[in-house]
Design an enzyme around this catalytic site. Structure first.
Site, PDB file in Angstrom:
ATOM      1  N   GLY A  33       0.817  -1.207   0.000  1.00  0.00           N
ATOM      2  CA  GLY A  33       0.000   0.000   0.000  1.00  0.00           C
ATOM      3  C   GLY A  33       0.846   1.251   0.000  1.00  0.00           C
ATOM      4  O   GLY A  33       2.050   1.197  -0.250  1.00  0.00           O
ATOM      5  N   ASN A  34       0.218   2.381   0.238  1.00  0.00           N
ATOM      6  CA  ASN A  34       0.936   3.656   0.275  1.00  0.00           C
ATOM      7  C   ASN A  34       0.275   4.580   1.290  1.00  0.00           C
ATOM      8  O   ASN A  34      -0.756   4.245   1.866  1.00  0.00           O
ATOM      9  CB  ASN A  34       0.989   4.280  -1.124  1.00  0.00           C
ATOM     10  CG  ASN A  34      -0.378   4.630  -1.646  1.00  0.00           C
ATOM     11  OD1 ASN A  34      -1.028   5.543  -1.171  1.00  0.00           O
ATOM     12  ND2 ASN A  34      -0.849   3.844  -2.620  1.00  0.00           N
TER      13      ASN A  34
END
Ligand code: CTP
Ligand code: CA
Length: 235
Positions: A33-34
């Protein structure tokens, strides 16, 4: 500015905004993810609704607290992965006059998703990645509807190869979107914060606007720039 007049330049217009950050699964409990909070995309959706637009907001993993700021009158479509975001954006874009890709989409995803939770073993695993679809690029090369104004976002840092603006200009030309909204993310700016500063470039990489302030103020400045591209828009 703070006392921006009420504008109705998006009345009768359909708008799609994507926000947040995609999660690409590795197994049933893990993902790549980020750090995108989704705040700027949520502010863009809210501002578009305030200006009279019919707004669909596709949200990838945006927290309830952030999403609460979207206000009423925005159709919210939650997704998790880049592929789901692509499908939701393209489906909503079939009716849209403007599509704004404010989501942080993973560039790569695990080549395989394990059915069961991966177990720890002696040897650290090597995770093979494959490239995801560039949704923004695909909106430009395969438009779901025409005419349609396509807007991208880019969080950039300067590095040995060039300044934030150098990278941004190159990206604007590469992506081919009508507008690219660039924000510098060095020194913790941009991500997770409540204020923002942006430069808006056209597809030739020329600066058409700059704005700084709250994410709501920046959102209205972006719509001011977009309005000049929308057919019949009076700005
Ligand atoms: N984007 C997209 N689909 C992807 C990756 C990015 O639609 N798979 C969109 C983002 O939503 C954003 C724009 O492309 O509007 C720019 O994203 P960015 O990550 O800055 O561009 P990249 O071309 O992926 O370049 P890099 O990550 O190398 O800086
Ligand atoms: Ca990227």
């Amino acid at each position: 500015g703070l006392a921006a007049p009420r504008r109705t330049d998006l009345a009768g217009r359909r708008v799609v905004v994507s926000a947040g950050g995609t999660r690409e699964p590795l197994d049933p409990v893990r993902f790549l993810g980020n750090r995108s909070s989704g705040r700027q995309g949520v502010a863009l959706a809210r501002a578009a609704a305030e200006r009279g637009g019919s707004v669909t907001l596709v949200v990838a993993n945006v927290g309830a607290e952030v999403l609460a700021d979207v206000g009423r009158d925005v159709d919210v479509v939650p997704v998790e992965t880049g592929e789901q975001l692509r499908d939701a954006v393209r489906s909503a874009a079939l009716q849209a006059d403007v599509v704004v890709m404010a989501a942080a989409v993973a560039d790569y995803r695990p080549a395989e998703v394990a059915d069961a939770k991966l177990k720890k073993s002696g040897e650290p695993p090597r995770i093979e990645l494959v490239e995801t679809t560039d949704i923004l690029r695909e909106l430009v090369t395969h438009p779901p509807r025409q005419p349609q104004v396509v807007v991208g976002f880019a969080a950039e840092t300067g590095d040995a190869d060039g300044s934030v603006l150098d990278h941004a200009r190159a990206k604007a030309r590469r992506k081919g979107a009508d507008l690219l909204v660039v924000n510098p993310v060095s020194d913790g700016r941009g991500f997770g914060t409540t204020t923002n500063d942006v430069t808006v470039l056209d597809r030739a990489g020329e600066v058409v606007a700059t704005a700084a302030g709250t994410k709501a103020e920046v959102a209205h400045a972006v719509w001011d720039a977009v309005a000049t591209f929308v057919d019949g828009g009076t700005g």
